[in-house]
Motif scaffolding. Structure first.
Motif, PDB file in Angstrom:
ATOM      1  N   GLU A  96       0.966  -1.223   0.136  1.00  0.00           N
ATOM      2  CA  GLU A  96      -0.165  -0.211   0.036  1.00  0.00           C
ATOM      3  C   GLU A  96       0.968   1.470   0.079  1.00  0.00           C
ATOM      4  O   GLU A  96       0.445   2.189  -0.670  1.00  0.00           O
ATOM      5  CB  GLU A  96      -0.947   0.107   1.054  1.00  0.00           C
ATOM      6  CG  GLU A  96      -2.206  -1.081   1.186  1.00  0.00           C
ATOM      7  CD  GLU A  96      -3.085  -0.739   2.203  1.00  0.00           C
ATOM      8  OE1 GLU A  96      -3.615   0.428   2.582  1.00  0.00           O
ATOM      9  OE2 GLU A  96      -3.541  -1.862   2.838  1.00  0.00           O
TER      10      GLU A  96
ATOM     11  N   ARG B 163       2.265   1.651  -3.493  1.00  0.00           N
ATOM     12  CA  ARG B 163       1.133   2.058  -4.473  1.00  0.00           C
ATOM     13  C   ARG B 163       0.782   3.580  -3.991  1.00  0.00           C
ATOM     14  O   ARG B 163       0.634   4.492  -5.012  1.00  0.00           O
ATOM     15  CB  ARG B 163      -0.073   1.323  -4.243  1.00  0.00           C
ATOM     16  CG  ARG B 163       0.049   0.035  -5.122  1.00  0.00           C
ATOM     17  CD  ARG B 163      -1.304  -0.843  -4.807  1.00  0.00           C
ATOM     18  NE  ARG B 163      -1.343  -2.102  -5.595  1.00  0.00           N
ATOM     19  CZ  ARG B 163      -1.612  -3.238  -5.352  1.00  0.00           C
ATOM     20  NH1 ARG B 163      -1.462  -3.475  -3.935  1.00  0.00           N
ATOM     21  NH2 ARG B 163      -1.542  -4.307  -5.818  1.00  0.00           N
ATOM     22  N   GLN B 164       0.995   4.088  -2.908  1.00  0.00           N
ATOM     23  CA  GLN B 164       0.463   5.426  -2.817  1.00  0.00           C
ATOM     24  C   GLN B 164       1.882   6.382  -3.179  1.00  0.00           C
ATOM     25  O   GLN B 164       1.258   7.314  -3.749  1.00  0.00           O
ATOM     26  CB  GLN B 164       0.587   5.769  -0.986  1.00  0.00           C
ATOM     27  CG  GLN B 164       0.391   7.252  -0.478  1.00  0.00           C
ATOM     28  CD  GLN B 164      -0.793   7.784  -0.949  1.00  0.00           C
ATOM     29  OE1 GLN B 164      -1.935   6.745  -1.015  1.00  0.00           O
ATOM     30  NE2 GLN B 164      -1.213   8.874  -1.079  1.00  0.00           N
TER      31      GLN B 164
ATOM     32  N   LEU C 141       1.179   6.498  -6.788  1.00  0.00           N
ATOM     33  CA  LEU C 141      -0.076   7.173  -6.947  1.00  0.00           C
ATOM     34  C   LEU C 141       0.425   8.911  -7.358  1.00  0.00           C
ATOM     35  O   LEU C 141      -0.479   9.277  -7.926  1.00  0.00           O
ATOM     36  CB  LEU C 141      -1.170   7.060  -6.187  1.00  0.00           C
ATOM     37  CG  LEU C 141      -2.638   7.456  -6.329  1.00  0.00           C
ATOM     38  CD1 LEU C 141      -3.140   6.622  -7.503  1.00  0.00           C
ATOM     39  CD2 LEU C 141      -3.521   7.176  -5.012  1.00  0.00           C
TER      40      LEU C 141
ATOM     41  N   VAL D   1      -4.180   5.092 -11.627  1.00  0.00           N
ATOM     42  CA  VAL D   1      -4.588   3.943 -11.036  1.00  0.00           C
ATOM     43  C   VAL D   1      -4.565   3.075 -11.874  1.00  0.00           C
ATOM     44  O   VAL D   1      -3.868   1.596 -11.638  1.00  0.00           O
ATOM     45  CB  VAL D   1      -5.871   4.103 -10.572  1.00  0.00           C
ATOM     46  CG1 VAL D   1      -6.304   2.562  -9.756  1.00  0.00           C
ATOM     47  CG2 VAL D   1      -5.845   5.243  -9.134  1.00  0.00           C
TER      48      VAL D   1
ATOM     49  N   LEU E 227     -11.597   6.077  -5.560  1.00  0.00           N
ATOM     50  CA  LEU E 227     -10.549   6.609  -4.994  1.00  0.00           C
ATOM     51  C   LEU E 227     -10.856   8.205  -4.592  1.00  0.00           C
ATOM     52  O   LEU E 227     -11.476   9.068  -5.376  1.00  0.00           O
ATOM     53  CB  LEU E 227      -9.161   6.701  -5.830  1.00  0.00           C
ATOM     54  CG  LEU E 227      -8.648   5.350  -6.096  1.00  0.00           C
ATOM     55  CD1 LEU E 227      -7.476   5.394  -7.150  1.00  0.00           C
ATOM     56  CD2 LEU E 227      -8.116   4.700  -4.880  1.00  0.00           C
TER      57      LEU E 227
ATOM     58  N   TYR F  94      -4.862   0.209  -1.592  1.00  0.00           N
ATOM     59  CA  TYR F  94      -4.569   1.469  -1.571  1.00  0.00           C
ATOM     60  C   TYR F  94      -4.897   2.113   0.149  1.00  0.00           C
ATOM     61  O   TYR F  94      -5.932   1.428   0.478  1.00  0.00           O
ATOM     62  CB  TYR F  94      -5.166   2.379  -2.731  1.00  0.00           C
ATOM     63  CG  TYR F  94      -4.725   2.118  -3.937  1.00  0.00           C
ATOM     64  CD1 TYR F  94      -3.654   2.881  -4.510  1.00  0.00           C
ATOM     65  CD2 TYR F  94      -5.294   1.204  -4.479  1.00  0.00           C
ATOM     66  CE1 TYR F  94      -3.068   2.736  -5.853  1.00  0.00           C
ATOM     67  CE2 TYR F  94      -5.072   1.139  -6.026  1.00  0.00           C
ATOM     68  CZ  TYR F  94      -3.733   1.573  -6.561  1.00  0.00           C
ATOM     69  OH  TYR F  94      -3.406   1.626  -7.838  1.00  0.00           O
TER      70      TYR F  94
END
Length: 789
Positions: free
Chosen positions: A187, A190-191, A194, A199, A221, A458
């Motif tokens: 997570e 992915r953050q 991002l 995404v 999101l 996420y």
């Protein structure tokens, strides 16, 4: 000239004498292995027998004396490893190491393992607490009364171990839960991605099974997720950081030569010295246990008793979520909830640092869990008014996993096993079991959250309540199977559930390469032997390599050297053996393709340095014209087809320079890492345990190559089977075992690295209570109120 010569010779002699004296003094740290010792807290005499390999048999008249003896034996051979584990879990490494471990301590204090295990211990039934107490008494017997000096690490760091407490043993379980739970780290990654990528592109980096069920509706999101909340990776070193992989399978008696089940298991962990496991056989009048214990823990973790055998793999269930908490702009001690602003739970932690002033820092918790922001490297910037909190099922005070492990040790059949695992709360594991009645069973116990919405990939907004957990998957509904029609159960971290399963266990599952290969080999014979299963555990054929080669070999060759490479790989059978040269070529090509595909990702490119062949294969197949979009431009080529050709040319050119004679074993060696010795020049090299190894990341015989220096043609093996076992339910004494290094954690012991060749070559041993060698060492532990006999 002569005076100088004599001065140098005298200096050399002094150094030699000093070194020799130091060596013989440190030899005194080896434990007493023969004779007798009087002990408090023993009820009756216990015999501790070591054979020529250092394998231990404990013969006791009751279980609590056996736990006492095991604690003593663990301390004899692995006390510093136990103490390092205890300090790591408690966030107290800096007291003896210094500032180098400060970030680890801050992270562990933030998780609060030390306070957590106190609550976990209080929740255990008395019978289990008594086992922990007996074990602790044995450890303290050695700490308080050892006749020799302590192992070298204590002297290098200049400290003495403290008394061992029963709760110290529970820290091992929390650390294992941390190592086997990787979702929050993904997570975080992915953050970070991002902030720069949409995404849809990020999701494509984790290709899932095309048959993945859409179990819970996908959330939208929110703007909060898209905020640039800095979230660096967690600060744990490789040995403590999350990792995955293990193999386990069991076949029924219908598929074996004996008519009874055979079970095999090999958990994969970081390759450290000493290793995480300690082989032991324990005999009491009512029970016999044999298998892998972990120093610091009183029970068998993996193994068999008189009636059943069992093994573990990591399920990869998603039991962690990161929640973004919104701070009160008028009061930074509060955060927003659906009911309004609430105060953080807060306490102050003080870390003592060797040769430095102590540091105090606040630890805060929201309703979701501990606030990680201040414990993550470089992530203390709070200008955006948001913080990250970790929700994790392993942080519950009523966790009874220790009780489950105790009850598994005493299970007599599949029904007992089923009852025992009801309390197996964290980490979620996939367990396989076979009993002597002929039953085979697979279960995936553990607390897995049910989310109100979302799939856990996420960080999500924490203040709305929309993303909160609304329950735990009932134990009775977790994946399980008993006596399946195909007479086999296989788990290699692959997906456990199909589209009909009503809950979300995980969105991301590891690939199925190892599981598919296990099935292939099990299906080759309807009458499998123990030896057949040993051969399967040592298998080095890579389905992953063969499948991706179908794509790679379509690459146009622009010179004769490239054509040679293509021909060699087209003739390759996909086996990563010690003397093969093709794996060197293959992984070098994969390295350059991985750089071309992911080398220029805007954040955290290091997470993609070790190639995921499934990820690379799916990207090459699905995006033939754009797979290199986020990669390094090789020779300034913009076209992805040209990138393929250029990567092949690089491999061919380098291969020609290396004179075509580099074997996989030569370049894929394992150097078992020691937490202290490896940081000391010269000494680290002198004490290094190193060996050439076969296998690869996706072979059953797991041997994950580090790809950080692929351009140098070096692929060190950093992750593989720390333990192997094959259990014969027809004759449990015929079961076979291997560990990676040796029984002792002391480098001056002959048992420190004596299993290296056996481990590499698959030369298993038995724990049958007898010795095939004449050389046996017996130590008798006597209760102080009885006469020695």
């Amino acid at each position: 000239m002569k005076p100088l010569f004599f001065c140098l010779a005298g200096l050399f002699l002094c150094v030699l004498l000093l070194g020799s004296g130091m060596f013989f003094w440190l030899r005194g740290s080896l434990p007493q292995l023969t004779g007798s010792i009087q002990m408090d807290n023993l009820q009756e005499k216990v015999d501790v027998i070591r054979d020529a390999n250092g394998l231990v048999t404990i013969r006791a008249q009751n279980p609590n004396d056996a736990y006492h003896a095991l604690g003593f034996v663990h301390a004899q051979d692995r006390l510093w490893q136990m103490d390092f584990m205890r300090r790591a879990g408690s966030g107290r490494l800096s007291e003896v190491v210094g500032e180098a471990t400060l970030n680890i301590d801050r992270f562990m204090r933030t998780l609060g393992f030390r306070e957590l295990v106190e609550a976990n211990y209080a929740a255990l039934p008395i019978r289990v607490q008594n086992a922990f107490k007996s074990y602790s008494d044995g450890v303290n017997e050695y700490i308080d009364n050892h006749a020799s000096i302590l192992s070298p690490e204590f002297h290098l760091l200049n400290y003495q171990p403290e008394e061992w407490k029963p709760t110290d043993s529970l820290l091992w379980g929390r650390l294992m839960a941390l190592q086997l739970s990787d979702n929050f780290n993904l997570e975080l990654l992915r953050q970070r991605l991002l902030k720069h990528l949409p995404v849809e592109e990020i999701d494509a980096f984790w290709p899932g099974d095309n048959k993945d069920p859409a179990i819970i509706r996908q959330f939208d999101l929110s703007k909060a997720v898209q905020k640039e909340i800095f979230a660096d990776k967690h600060p744990l070193p490789w040995s403590l950081a999350p990792k995955d992989a293990s193999n386990a399978w069991v076949v029924s008696g219908d598929k074996t030569i004996t008519g009874k089940p055979i079970l095999a298991n090999d958990p994969h962990l970081a390759l450290d010295a000493p290793g995480p496991w300690y082989l032991v056989r324990i005999e009491t009048p009512d029970y016999t246990w044999a298998g892998a214990t972990s120093p610091g823990v009183p029970f068998l973790v993996l193994g068999h008793n008189n009636h059943i055998a069992w093994g573990f793999t990591t399920t990869h269930g998603d039991t962690q979520d990161l929640f973004i908490e919104k701070l009160n702009p008028d009061n930074p001690n509060q955060y927003l909830t659906p009911e309004g602003y609430e105060n953080f739970e807060e306490n102050t932690e003080t870390i003592f640092i060797k040769n430095r002033p102590s540091q105090a820092f606040p630890v805060r918790k929201s309703r979701h869990g501990p606030i990680l922001s201040s414990a993550l490297n470089n992530s203390s910037n709070k200008s955006d008014g948001h913080l990250l909190a970790l929700a994790w099922t392993a942080l519950r005070k009523d966790d009874l996993t220790a009780q489950a492990l105790y009850d598994i040790n005493y299970a007599k059949n599949s029904d007992d096993f089923l009852r025992a695992v009801q309390n197996f709360h964290s980490p979620q594991q996939t367990l396989v079991m076979a009993d002597r009645q002929g039953n085979i069973q697979l279960m995936a116990p553990g607390r897995v959250p049910i989310r109100n919405q979302g799939d856990g990939r996420y960080p999500v907004a924490g203040w709305t309540g929309n993303n909160d957990w609304i329950g735990i998957i009932p134990q009775k509904d977790l994946p399980q199977s008993l006596n399946p029609q195909n007479k086999k159960l296989v788990t290699a971290n692959n997906k456990l559930v199909d589209g009909d399963y009503p809950y979300l266990v995980a969105k991301d599952w590891p690939n199925s390469y190892r599981a598919r290969r296990i099935h292939q080999l099990l299906d080759k014979s309807n009458k499998l032997s123990v030896e057949d299963n040993q051969v399967i555990q040592m298998d080095t054929l890579s389905i992953a390599a063969l499948e991706v080669l179908d794509i790679l070999l379509m690459t146009p060759a622009v010179d004769p050297e490239s054509e040679v490479i293509k021909q060699k790989l087209s003739d390759w059978d996909g086996r990563l053996t010690l003397n093969a040269t093709e794996p060197v070529i293959f992984y070098h090509w994969i390295y350059w393709l991985n750089q071309a595909a992911f080398g220029n990702l805007p954040t955290d490119a290091s997470s993609f340095q070790t190639p995921d062949i499934l990820r690379l294969q799916r990207r090459l197949s699905a995006k033939p014209d754009s797979w290199c979009r986020y990669g390094e431009k090789l020779a300034n080529e913009e076209n992805c087809v040209a990138q393929m050709t250029e990567s092949l040319r690089r491999v061919a050119s380098n291969y020609a320079l290396q004179k075509n004679d580099l074997s996989w074993g030569e370049l894929h060696s394992t150097s078992f890492q020691h937490q202290i010795f490896d940081r000391i020049p010269i000494l680290g090299e002198l004490l290094k345990l190193k060996i050439a190894t076969p296998g690869g990341h996706d072979t059953i015989n797991r041997a994950s190559p580090s790809m950080k220096s692929g351009g140098l043609w070096r692929f060190p093996n950093v992750h593989g089977p720390s333990f192997r076992a094959v259990y014969d339910l027809d004759d449990l004494d015929n079961s076979r075992f291997l560990i990676a290094t040796g029984q002792s954690g002391n480098p001056l012991s002959k048992f420190y690295g004596n299993f290296l060749l056996r481990w590499r070559d698959g030369n298993y041993v038995k724990l049958d209570g007898t010795s095939t060698e004449n050389k046996v060492q017996r130590l008798t532990l006597n209760a102080k109120n009885t006469n020695e006999n």
